[in-house]
Write a protein that holds these residues in place. Structure first.
Motif, short mmCIF file in Angstrom:
data_model
loop_
_atom_site.label_atom_id
_atom_site.label_comp_id
_atom_site.label_asym_id
_atom_site.label_seq_id
_atom_site.Cartn_x
_atom_site.Cartn_y
_atom_site.Cartn_z
N LYS A 110 64.54 48.08 16.56
CA LYS A 110 64.03 47.02 16.86
C LYS A 110 63.75 46.62 15.29
O LYS A 110 63.77 45.84 14.45
CB LYS A 110 63.61 46.20 17.70
CG LYS A 110 62.14 45.56 17.97
CD LYS A 110 61.06 44.95 18.79
CE LYS A 110 61.34 43.98 18.91
NZ LYS A 110 59.67 43.49 19.62
N PHE A 111 63.39 47.50 14.69
CA PHE A 111 62.98 47.67 12.63
C PHE A 111 64.20 48.14 12.41
O PHE A 111 64.38 48.91 11.59
CB PHE A 111 61.46 48.86 12.92
CG PHE A 111 60.54 48.04 13.41
CD1 PHE A 111 59.35 47.35 12.82
CD2 PHE A 111 60.42 48.19 14.22
CE1 PHE A 111 58.69 46.56 13.39
CE2 PHE A 111 59.35 47.95 15.08
CZ PHE A 111 58.42 46.93 14.40
N TYR A 112 65.45 47.51 12.51
CA TYR A 112 66.90 48.16 12.56
C TYR A 112 66.72 47.57 10.16
O TYR A 112 67.78 48.31 9.82
CB TYR A 112 67.71 47.33 12.58
CG TYR A 112 67.62 45.33 12.01
CD1 TYR A 112 67.86 45.04 11.42
CD2 TYR A 112 66.97 44.74 13.20
CE1 TYR A 112 67.92 43.03 11.15
CE2 TYR A 112 66.41 43.25 12.66
CZ TYR A 112 67.21 43.03 11.78
OH TYR A 112 67.38 41.25 11.42
N GLU A 113 65.05 46.61 9.85
CA GLU A 113 64.86 46.91 8.27
C GLU A 113 65.82 48.35 7.77
O GLU A 113 65.47 47.97 6.53
CB GLU A 113 64.32 45.93 8.18
CG GLU A 113 64.54 44.49 9.03
CD GLU A 113 63.94 44.41 9.76
OE1 GLU A 113 63.88 43.06 10.08
OE2 GLU A 113 63.83 45.23 10.40
N TRP A 114 64.93 48.89 8.73
CA TRP A 114 64.37 50.59 8.35
C TRP A 114 65.37 51.50 7.95
O TRP A 114 66.01 52.17 6.97
CB TRP A 114 63.42 51.21 9.08
CG TRP A 114 61.86 50.65 9.32
CD1 TRP A 114 62.04 49.60 8.82
CD2 TRP A 114 61.10 51.29 10.00
NE1 TRP A 114 60.54 49.02 9.21
CE2 TRP A 114 59.23 50.32 9.72
CE3 TRP A 114 60.98 51.95 11.06
CZ2 TRP A 114 58.43 50.32 9.88
CZ3 TRP A 114 59.29 52.50 11.19
CH2 TRP A 114 58.29 51.90 10.89
#
Length: 553
Positions: A156-160
């Motif tokens: 869900k926090f694929y920007e990381w």
């Protein structure tokens, strides 16, 4: 022991609270620390007997809590009783929770044994290596269940994790373990020596270990440029109840609904129409060797011919008939009259008016649903009984290599990824190495209703866009259907539970990422490290076995 039980419970809750789709993954960097503290302190206490059993019990408690909370939705799989009424299947939930927790506990027990025999340093190096080896096993054996592979925790926090294009999800697994180990080391040092400098060092090391990869990833995210020529597609979401409508409606009726949605929403620029897993022919199956004479296939060819560059890509149920037993495969079933043998396939096909039909058979099958794992071993023990996670309980046919769909009217080279296959990183990379420049995901993940089941599968699958820098066109029976760009962003979508069709555009990228080329190389390195440390530990045990001889005075 009460303190250590509390530690185990805290670990289980931290890991659960860090997991998609509602969790915050920062917690995963500390999720294993309480369990590691419990293991370490039990090992150091001379008064404790049967330490291995205690460590195993505590680790099982941790992993049971984690598994039980994260996949709570599995019990929504439906089983029919003798009257044909559907009820929630608690066994579908219990079996993976019980056994996956057991497998994880065995892995942690190996760490405990190596740490005890070879020393703390070897144990702490061994821990991420053996866990990554376990995750690799879970991607490849017949009981495959990679749902809890740690790299999925950032879905869900694929920007990381834009750097997954270099490491795949195993980079995320290694990252989580390294931070947990460093945190464990300095917390243990502080507990033992009561010196505040170790708390300072905890912050000095852990904060950059978390922040720097995230910062690099955000830079990659902000500076990434989408590559390739545009592809215009229309995704269909029929929203059929998988337990009733899917089998009560006739194949032609279901197909007519899909066709109506397509024709109503098609645009002049549309090049592909994409329908979900097993969308045609509904409750029946296409016969592989007779597809060119099939009524539905010929109708698709007829209406796609009205637009020369139009392709129809869909999931399909296909059977292949063998007139004699000598031609049948290992996965073939025999008909009720015993006169013929046949294979059932969960397939994808591409139909247009210009080319021959392209077919791909799903080959990463769901254990207990689409295949009977270790059939020769388990069949004599449990007979025909299998779990019901939703779907068929037959052992389906597969194919050895990935297929891509090409056509004569555009440059698209489509990877037909079917449902469960979307969570296998290196497996999807095989499509890309075979020439795919765009991923089409066809799925039916509505077996568990409006729960985390479909959300987690969606988020896990979107990581494939980052790993390979390939856009995804996704058609799901009940949702979520839509378009994902090469950064993993969901650009537009149809919500779960709605019937509809959606037009969108993605770019077709032909460049190979580092991960596309080399796949799960981190897991292979981990396997090597695990093997070396195990060999060293066994050698230490054999060569330096303490003497039991009495000394004569």
């Amino acid at each position: 022991m009460k303190k250590y039980i509390a530690y185990a419970i805290i670990s289980g809750l931290l890991l659960s609270a860090g997991w998609p789709s509602h969790g915050f993954p920062l917690l995963l960097f500390f999720g294993f620390v309480p369990l590691m503290l419990a293991e370490h302190q039990i090992t150091q206490r001379a008064q404790y007997k049967k330490k291995a059993r205690k460590v195993f019990g505590l680790s099982y408690l941790t992993f049971f809590i984690w598994n039980a909370i994260v996949i709570w939705w599995l019990h929504y799989a439906q089983q029919a009783d003798a009257n044909g009424d559907f009820h929630n299947s608690w066994i579908s939930y219990a079996i993976p929770v019980v056994f996956n927790s057991l497998f994880m506990s065995i892995v942690f027990q190996l760490y405990h044994w190596v740490k005890k025999k070879a020393g703390n340093i070897y144990g702490l190096i061994f821990l991420p290596a053996v866990w990554m080896s376990f995750e690799k096993l879970h991607l490849n054996w017949e009981l495959t269940w990679p749902w809890f592979n740690l790299g999925n925790g950032f879905a869900k926090f694929y920007e990381w994790v834009q750097w997954y294009e270099f490491t795949g999800t195993f980079g995320g697994t290694l990252w989580i373990w390294l931070v947990n180990i460093v945190a464990f080391y300095y917390i243990t040092a502080y507990i033992n020596k009561k010196e505040f400098k170790y708390v300072n060092k905890l912050g000095i090391y852990v904060i950059p270990m978390i922040a720097i990869p995230i910062g690099i990833s955000y830079i990659m995210y902000a500076t990434h440029e989408e590559k390739g020529e545009p592809l215009h597609a229309l995704v269909i979401q029929p929203d059929l109840d998988p337990y009733t409508e899917k089998y009560e409606k006739g194949g032609l009726e279901i197909y007519d609904e899909i066709k109506a949605l397509a024709l109503k929403n098609i645009k002049p620029e549309t090049q592909f129409i994409v329908a979900p897993e097993t969308a045609i022919p509904g409750s029946s199956s296409l016969v592989f060797d007779n597809m060119y004479n099939d009524l539905i296939i010929n109708d698709i060819k007829e209406w796609t011919a009205q637009k020369k560059d139009l392709n129809f890509v869909s999931g399909a149920s296909i059977i292949r008939i063998y007139p004699m037993s000598s031609l049948a495969t290992e996965t073939a079933s025999v008909s009720q009259d015993g006169l013929m043998w046949y294979d059932s396939f969960n397939s994808a096909l591409q139909v247009n008016s210009n080319d021959s039909i392209s077919v791909y058979h799903k080959s990463k099958l769901v254990p207990g649903v689409e295949n009977f794992p270790y059939r020769n071993i388990l069949m004599p023990i449990i007979g025909e009984f299998m779990l019901n996670f939703g779907g068929t309980t037959k052992t389906l046919g597969t194919q050895p290599n990935r297929s891509v769909f090409n056509n004569k009217t555009n440059d698209a080279s489509v990877a037909p990824v079917i449902c469960y296959e979307s969570i296998y990183g290196e497996y999807v990379a095989e499509y890309v190495r075979a020439g795919s420049n765009v991923l089409f995901t066809m799925t039916n993940d509505s077996w568990w209703g409006y729960t985390d089941g479909h959300r987690q599968l969606l988020l896990y699958g979107n990581l494939r866009a980052i790993e390979n820098r390939r856009a995804i066109v996704r058609s799901a029976n009940s949702g979520v259907s839509g378009f994902v760009n090469q950064r993993g962003d969901i650009m537009k979508s149809i919500p779960y539970g709605e019937q509809g069709a959606l037009n969108g555009t993605v770019l077709m990228n032909s460049d190979l990422t580092f991960y596309s080329k080399y796949g799960d190389y981190l897991a292979r390195i981990a396997l090597m490290v695990m093997g070396i440390i195990l060999a060293y530990t066994f050698a230490q045990k054999l060569l330096y076995k303490p003497s039991t001889k009495k000394i004569n005075k």
